[in-house]
Design an enzyme around this catalytic site. Structure first.
Site, PDB file in Angstrom:
ATOM      1  N   LYS A 267      30.778 -32.408 -26.223  1.00 33.06           N
ATOM      2  CA  LYS A 267      30.721 -31.324 -27.157  1.00 33.06           C
ATOM      3  C   LYS A 267      30.635 -29.997 -26.168  1.00 33.06           C
ATOM      4  O   LYS A 267      29.757 -29.831 -25.687  1.00 33.06           O
ATOM      5  CB  LYS A 267      29.265 -31.382 -28.013  1.00 33.06           C
ATOM      6  CG  LYS A 267      29.237 -30.371 -29.161  1.00 33.06           C
ATOM      7  CD  LYS A 267      28.109 -29.818 -29.565  1.00 33.06           C
ATOM      8  CE  LYS A 267      27.636 -28.515 -28.733  1.00 33.06           C
ATOM      9  NZ  LYS A 267      28.576 -27.401 -29.172  1.00 33.06           N
TER      10      LYS A 267
ATOM     11  N   GLU B  42      21.395 -29.378 -16.367  1.00 29.38           N
ATOM     12  CA  GLU B  42      21.567 -28.375 -15.210  1.00 29.38           C
ATOM     13  C   GLU B  42      21.587 -26.974 -15.935  1.00 29.38           C
ATOM     14  O   GLU B  42      22.313 -26.706 -17.024  1.00 29.38           O
ATOM     15  CB  GLU B  42      23.027 -28.616 -14.668  1.00 29.38           C
ATOM     16  CG  GLU B  42      23.139 -27.878 -13.357  1.00 29.38           C
ATOM     17  CD  GLU B  42      23.749 -26.295 -13.539  1.00 29.38           C
ATOM     18  OE1 GLU B  42      22.766 -25.470 -13.169  1.00 29.38           O
ATOM     19  OE2 GLU B  42      24.811 -26.382 -13.823  1.00 29.38           O
TER      20      GLU B  42
ATOM     21  N   CYS C  77      25.248 -19.855 -13.481  1.00 31.47           N
ATOM     22  CA  CYS C  77      24.138 -20.092 -13.429  1.00 31.47           C
ATOM     23  C   CYS C  77      23.742 -19.995 -12.083  1.00 31.47           C
ATOM     24  O   CYS C  77      22.295 -19.469 -11.727  1.00 31.47           O
ATOM     25  CB  CYS C  77      23.634 -21.175 -13.919  1.00 31.47           C
ATOM     26  SG  CYS C  77      24.602 -22.769 -13.008  1.00 31.47           S
TER      27      CYS C  77
ATOM     28  N   GLU D 156      17.348 -14.157 -16.034  1.00 28.80           N
ATOM     29  CA  GLU D 156      18.881 -14.571 -16.067  1.00 28.80           C
ATOM     30  C   GLU D 156      19.830 -13.659 -16.840  1.00 28.80           C
ATOM     31  O   GLU D 156      19.295 -13.637 -18.182  1.00 28.80           O
ATOM     32  CB  GLU D 156      19.060 -15.865 -16.270  1.00 28.80           C
ATOM     33  CG  GLU D 156      20.496 -16.126 -15.849  1.00 28.80           C
ATOM     34  CD  GLU D 156      20.875 -17.646 -15.923  1.00 28.80           C
ATOM     35  OE1 GLU D 156      21.477 -18.030 -15.612  1.00 28.80           O
ATOM     36  OE2 GLU D 156      20.343 -18.145 -17.161  1.00 28.80           O
TER      37      GLU D 156
END
Length: 553
Positions: free
Chosen positions: A221, A296, A340, A439
């Site tokens: 997906k 992750e 990331c 973040e």
């Protein structure tokens, strides 16, 4: 257009969109439309095809569609199906039915398919790269590099699949007379692979390639923002003759198709890359089912810079300073800042602060921002309006909380459309500000200075994340100390962001669970089975020993 219409009937609205593409943004209309696959008329057939389930392109059970928005123009350039739970059930059932046959192939047999996929992606590298850039907004040279890595990933896991055959039935010395033991490595089963928008096809390959190499069957997906290359990749899989049901691909929203995949009883494992918030939910859902899950997730990575990296005896070496500054910019602005592992927190030693900041500002303001299809562009747009507004909000928060905006902070003045944000650098930041702790996922850098090594390490590790970190120094012993002290899964010395398929990728704390790529990337799709054999004919004599003694008496 006439040739295309003969092979691919189009609505008036679709034809209008294609004409827009062909005359704007340097989009290579001819190569995307007319590049043939052996089983399909052209690349557009693959690009606009439906879901890929059980070896065929099929229509979704849902009539809903996802808009594919070009972030450089803010225009809808395509639509893909928004799959639902019924589609997820069909894909999982297909993968489950295909599992026994696929998992019983040898690693060498599976390697043949993986290398065919790599070769086909290499043949279509230009087309895939252009489509990826059009969908994500990342500069075209980045997308080309990504496609090289996609092919490299499949070749790498083809090699590991062959080596897996040699590992099977490995003898283990158990040091117990009369018994022998060996190990077998078996595929985990049906796996659901959920990947993000920043590296659509590359992140897919990081999961699909090792899963197939291990003998798993998969349902992929992609992100609802960037599904086009995953669906096009399904055409590659179909073209090289991968058995039906081994690979399936569903575009759609997380709530509509992602959650049904995670919660499906026939899915044995989930592998996810994305935000920490979403990953936490997926880990919780998998945990409730005692289902294996790797994740992750996010990061807020530090880079510690010692002045000896560009100064000697108090004198600045401009060549060394420029090398350093380029790595720092690469660390926070690569992939338009949407990565990331971005080293978006810089700690600069006080004795080198002024020279570093001055040069960083100068170099950031020289970066070519604009049309990502142009070869010399080095910073493209943010993925969506939602993410763009989020980045702008963080920038405003930084200013409101007292940080000093060194450069950037807004849309470039010469660009009126597109979700563009200038490379943004803050100084005079404290470790309590949101721009330092959270973040952002955009080209935003926060800088603090430090006085000594201990302080730098403390500031670096004082975060809920633990994905990556970097250190810049000419002192090897210092670099080794800092490397050991970092609480992260990845450390770069005198660089930032280089990634290699044969090295594990993943982090600590809220940056995730497990590792992608490298041998660890294969291991997570394998279950190890111990096999113990009794090689002697003597009775075990645990229960019957007493009876035998009585009999002798």
């Amino acid at each position: 257009i006439k040739t295309t219409l003969q092979h691919c009937p189009l609505s008036c609205s679709m034809l209008k969109n294609i004409l827009k593409l062909s005359y704007s943004n340097n989009f290579n209309f001819k190569s995307i439309i007319l590049k043939n696959f052996s089983k399909y008329n052209n690349f557009m057939d693959i690009k606009k095809s439906d879901l890929y389930i059980n070896g065929s392109f099929v229509q979704s059970c849902s009539s809903n569609m996802l808009d594919c928005v070009n972030p450089a123009t803010e225009e809808v350039f395509f639509q893909v199906p928004a799959a639902n739970e019924e589609d997820a059930n069909a894909a999982v059932n297909a993968a489950s039915e295909a599992f026994d046959d696929w998992s019983n192939t040898t690693g060498s047999e599976r390697a043949v398919y993986l290398r065919k996929i790599a070769d086909r992606v290499t043949e279509l590298q230009k087309e895939f790269a252009e489509l990826e850039t059009f969908d994500t907004g990342k500069p075209l040279p980045e997308s080309v590099w990504d496609m090289e890595d996609v092919a490299g990933c499949f070749n790498y896991y083809a090699d590991l699949a062959e080596k897996l055959d040699k590992k099977q039935n490995t003898n283990v010395d158990i040091d117990f007379p009369g018994f022998s033991a060996k190990l077998q490595y078996q595929a985990s089963g049906v796996v659901a692979l959920i990947v993000p928008f920043n590296y659509p096809l590359l992140m897919a390959s990081w999961k699909v390639a090792p899963a197939l190499a291990a003998g798993c069957t998969v349902v992929l997906k992609p992100s609802e923002y960037t599904s086009t290359t995953a669906l096009a990749f399904s055409g590659v899989v179909d073209d090289i003759g991968l058995p039906a049901g081994v690979f399936n691909c569903l575009s759609g929203y997380g709530t509509d198709v992602g959650e049904p995949l995670v919660n499906h009883p026939l899915v044995d494992k989930v592998a996810f890359t994305g935000s920490t918030a979403t990953g936490s939910r997926i880990l919780a859902q998998s945990g409730n089912q005692v289902k294996s899950c790797s994740a992750e997730l996010g990061g807020k990575s530090p880079a510690i810079i010692f002045s000896d990296s560009f100064k000697k005896n108090g004198v600045t070496n401009m060549a060394e300073l420029d090398k350093l500054v380029e790595w720092v910019i690469f660390g926070f602005a690569w992939t338009n800042g949407q990565i990331c592992s971005a080293t978006s927190r810089v700690l600069i030693e006080e004795s080198g602060r002024e020279e570093f900041i001055e040069r960083l500002k100068y170099r950031c303001e020289k970066i070519k921002i604009g049309n990502p299809m142009e070869e010399d562009t080095r910073l493209g747009p943010i993925i969506s309006e939602k993410q763009y507004l989020k980045v702008i909000n963080y920038i405003n928060e930084g200013i409101d909380q007292g940080a000093t905006l060194l450069t950037g902070g807004k849309r470039p003045e010469n660009i009126n459309k597109g979700y563009y944000v200038q490379p943004t650098v803050f100084i005079n930041v404290t470790d309590q500000m949101s721009i330092w702790r959270e973040e952002i996922f955009g080209p935003v850098l926060s800088i603090m200075d430090f006085q000594n090594e201990k302080q730098a390490i403390q500031l670096s590790n004082n975060t809920e994340y633990g994905l990556a970190a970097a250190v810049f120094s000419k002192d090897p012993e210092r670099n080794e100390r800092i490397t050991r002290a970092f609480r992260t899964g990845i450390v770069w010395i005198n660089c930032s962001q280089p990634c290699f398929v044969n090295l594990p990728w993943g982090g600590l704390k809220r940056s995730g669970v497990g590792r992608d790529i490298g041998e660890y990337g294969l291991d997570k799709f394998l279950e190890v089975k111990q096999i113990v054999t009794n090689n002697k004919n003597d009775p075990w004599n645990w229960y019957w020993q007493h009876d035998e003694q009585k009999s002798k008496l």
